[in-house]
Design an enzyme around this catalytic site. Structure first.
Site, PDB file in Angstrom:
ATOM      1  N   GLU A  13       5.678   9.541  -6.932  1.00 34.08           N
ATOM      2  CA  GLU A  13       5.124   8.245  -7.325  1.00 34.08           C
ATOM      3  C   GLU A  13       5.753   7.695  -8.600  1.00 34.08           C
ATOM      4  O   GLU A  13       6.104   6.513  -8.666  1.00 34.08           O
ATOM      5  CB  GLU A  13       3.600   8.341  -7.479  1.00 34.08           C
ATOM      6  CG  GLU A  13       2.820   8.307  -6.159  1.00 34.08           C
ATOM      7  CD  GLU A  13       2.905   9.581  -5.353  1.00 34.08           C
ATOM      8  OE1 GLU A  13       3.419  10.592  -5.879  1.00 34.08           O
ATOM      9  OE2 GLU A  13       2.451   9.592  -4.190  1.00 34.08           O
ATOM     10  N   HIS A  33      -9.531  11.762  -2.992  1.00 28.18           N
ATOM     11  CA  HIS A  33      -8.969  10.680  -2.168  1.00 28.18           C
ATOM     12  C   HIS A  33      -9.943   9.519  -2.020  1.00 28.18           C
ATOM     13  O   HIS A  33      -9.935   8.827  -1.004  1.00 28.18           O
ATOM     14  CB  HIS A  33      -8.607  11.192  -0.767  1.00 28.18           C
ATOM     15  CG  HIS A  33      -7.350  12.006  -0.708  1.00 28.18           C
ATOM     16  ND1 HIS A  33      -7.236  13.234  -1.315  1.00 28.18           N
ATOM     17  CD2 HIS A  33      -6.142  11.770  -0.138  1.00 28.18           C
ATOM     18  CE1 HIS A  33      -6.018  13.720  -1.086  1.00 28.18           C
ATOM     19  NE2 HIS A  33      -5.345  12.843  -0.381  1.00 28.18           N
TER      20      HIS A  33
END
Ligand SMILES: Cc1ncc(C[n+]2csc(CCOP(=O)(O)OP(=O)(O)O)c2C)c(N)n1
Ligand SMILES: [Mg+2]
Lengths: 332, 333
Positions: A64, A133
């Site tokens: 990322e 998540h």
């Protein structure tokens, strides 16, 4: 621009906002993990690689910080990247790029460049995705001058706010909620608008409910419940966290004299606290103390469906909290 | 040089190399002047000087075309000057004046200059590497033959972004050249304390990138290696990593007396001072006479002194000016 409205899911609105942006401007590109052939883990980019080719829609390795840095490099050399972060929870993995690079780059260079990067972060609970998540995170990076931060609570906002974000000459962190992808609604393919506009979704006179992301839909359902109790709620989709549309929000509060904010984050560091603080600093007279409906401060988001349901504010809970401040007995 | 030439060995002319001598002296004198300006209170905060590493700046930038991209670090004065930034723009930046390349808001660690392809200067370790990969991808998409050159230190090869950038460059065949300036220390800590490999070029190989070790004290060697790597990149033969073995003669930053060096280490490296090495070679080869060398020294020193004076006469920026740098969109200004 087609101004007719069509019925669309939030997911399709996200895809169409990207498709129309890719169509309008050949320098727009989309990158992220599994965004090309797989069409995105949440299927938000299905068909885009077939339509725009591999130079413009491409998969990245799982890194990322690295690929947001790549987006920055593309942006300052002539491209307009959209970057997908598969789950908001992974934003901190790109923390340096988001905190130190994107917002500061133009400033530190003395205004030599624009940084047209849109980072799309997919967040939110209710999907039983567990503790790592399920975050929304719309205020995690809201204290950074140089960055713009946006959210969408309806299919229309998914289209128009994302379109606006992509058109910006500045970096924008755009939050989607995975619990909204199936929600359908009318969508007008509007041209990019001004940044920092909240949307009044339901006008009302008795209380101002400001909400973000999934909580927008729940606030609208709460307003329907409140109507039965004789309370006329105004519901506002916050849309932009930075810059925040204090004008729309506080004008509403001056009218209703009641304020409640609803978000899927804990109260400390919430945008709701900022709205309430601003109302106080502007000396807006309220008929009751304001309230902030948030996640509990002493828990993290659990997997157990029973527990997850228990901590994410429901429409009924929102309605009850509104009743408490407007001084009406809740129904049911 | 054509874009597709591939492995080229362009011999630099005598004029080019005399120019290198001027440039390497300008960097050396600039860095020495910075220390003086600190004492005079004209430069504040911190600076990271590059004495000892100037051959890398001069040799690598000489191998680039004008429109190639570069990302540099906080130890970037030499690279910016070698790329052609006027010394008054660099001094102005260090002094926080409007004449500075970033109008004085960036400071010593941020010598960005888009007009020279210097698209970023990073005070966060490793951050510039992935940005360079992004710039290389944009060149690749346009097919314009540009190359991106990204500098980092030995310590930077331990941060995740370094490996992320190398992997992306390799898998996307990006026209980028990574230059690792291995000066044996990250701040005050010697390489072997933090790093299990001594030849950092191995880390390029591990990521599928053509990698070489280069004598970072020798301008000619740096030039030749970068020229080759750049030709590969332009010829669509992918990225390269060049590990430059080098040493910094001063401490890490202004306040560092560099007590951690082992006995005799600095003296050994001073024997390989890149300025002296280049000057000696040019004299030995008859490219530079004693008189010319003397004339150049005097002239460059004066240019540096004058540039510092010009910068010091420039006003600081206003808050309103700085505010306009935050966002590009008009509604937020
Ligand atoms: C992410 C990050 N961590 C730590 C630092 C503090 N820091 C600045 S320079 C430096 C040493 C870097 O060493 P190296 O990469 O070898 O470069 P050199 O300074 O030797 O040129 C450190 C730890 C930083 N700037 N960024
Ligand atoms: Mg080092």
């Amino acid at each position: 621009m087609n101004s007719a409205s069509s019925e669309m899911s939030y997911r399709d609105a996200i895809r169409e906002a990207m498709a129309d942006s890719l169509e309008d401007d050949a320098t727009t590109v989309l990158l992220g993990e599994d965004v090309a052939d797989a069409g995105g883990v949440f299927k938000t980019s299905v068909g885009l690689v077939e339509r725009f080719g591999r130079d413009r829609v491409f998969d990245t390795p799982i890194c990322e910080n690295g690929f947001v840095g790549v987006a920055l490099g593309l942006a300052v050399t002539g491209y307009r990247p959209i970057v997908e972060i598969m789950f908001s929870d992974f934003l901190p993995s790109a923390g340096d790029a988001i905190v130190n690079e994107l917002p500061k780059f133009r400033f530190m260079s003395g205004g030599q460049c624009n940084v047209p990067v849109t980072v799309r972060a997919i967040g939110g609970a209710t999907g039983r995705f567990g503790t790592q998540h399920s975050a929304t995170g719309e205020t995690w990076y809201s204290g950074l001058p140089g960055l713009k931060v946006a959210t969408a609570g309806t299919p229309q906002a998914a289209y128009s706010v994302l379109r606006t974000a992509i058109a910006q000459p500045d970096p924008v962190l755009f939050f989607e909620h995975k619990g909204l992808y199936g929600v359908k609604g009318p969508v007008v393919r509007s041209a990019p608008m001004d940044v920092g506009t909240a949307e009044v979704l339901r006008p009302g006179n008795d209380v101002t409910i400001v909400a973000s992301l999934l909580m927008v839909q729940r606030a609208l359902r709460a307003a329907a419940e409140l109507e039965l109790a004789g309370v006329d709620a105004e519901v506002i989709d916050l849309q932009w966290v930075r810059p925040m549309d204090m004008t729309t929000i506080l004008d509403s509060v001056r009218k209703t004299r009641h304020l409640i904010t609803v978000e899927e984050q804990v109260q400390l560091g919430s945008w709701g606290s900022s709205v309430i603080a601003q109302a106080a600093m502007e000396g807006i007279a309220l008929d009751a103390p304001p309230d902030a409906v948030t996640l509990p401060d002493d828990l993290l988001i659990p997997y157990s469906p029973t527990l997850e349901d228990a901590i994410i504010p429901s429409a009924t809970q929102i309605a009850e909290r509104v009743c408490a401040i407007v001084g009406v007995a809740a129904r049911g | 040089m054509s874009v597709k030439e591939g492995r080229v060995h362009v011999t630099p002319s005598a004029v080019d190399r005399r120019g290198w001598f001027e440039r390497i002296l300008a960097i050396r004198f600039f860095e020495e002047k910075v220390q003086e300006l600190f004492m005079d209170g004209l430069v504040e905060g911190t600076t990271h000087l590059c004495q000892g590493q100037e051959a890398i700046s001069v040799g690598s930038t000489a191998a680039l075309s004008d429109d190639d991209y570069m990302t540099i670090t906080y130890r970037g004065h030499g690279h910016a000057l070698a790329r052609g930034m006027p010394p008054e723009a660099a001094f102005g930046e260090l002094m926080g004046r409007t004449i500075g390349c970033c109008h004085g808001v960036g400071g010593s660690m941020h010598l960005t200059d888009f007009s020279r392809g210097l698209i970023g200067s990073f005070a966060i370790i490793g951050a510039g590497l992935s940005v360079a990969v992004g710039a290389a991808l944009s060149a690749q998409r346009r097919g314009d033959g540009r190359v991106a050159l990204a500098y980092c230190g030995d310590g930077a090869t331990n941060i995740g972004t370094f490996h992320e950038a190398l992997n992306m460059a390799a898998v996307w065949h990006a026209p980028v050249v990574f230059i690792v300036e291995n000066n044996l220390y990250a701040e005050y800590t010697p390489l072997q304390v933090t790093t299990a490999v001594t030849d950092l070029a191995q880390r390029g190989v591990a990521n599928g990138i053509r990698s070489r070790i280069v004598d970072g004290q020798d301008v000619d060697a740096v030039y030749e290696a970068v020229l080759e790597a750049v030709a590969h990149a332009r010829g669509d033969e992918g990225p390269s990593l060049l590990e430059m073995k080098t040493y910094r003669f001063r401490g890490h930053s202004r306040t560092d007396p560099a007590k951690y060096r082992s006995a005799g280490e600095l003296e050994k490296w001073l024997e390989r001072d890149p300025v002296t090495l280049l000057e000696r070679r040019l004299r030995d080869e008859g490219v530079l006479s004693d008189d010319e060398a003397h004339e150049i020294r005097v002239r460059v020193q004066k240019e540096i002194d004058d540039a510092a004076a010009t910068a010091a006469a420039s006003p600081p920026p206003t808050l309103d000016a700085a505010r306009a740098f935050v966002y590009a969109s008009r509604e937020l200004r």
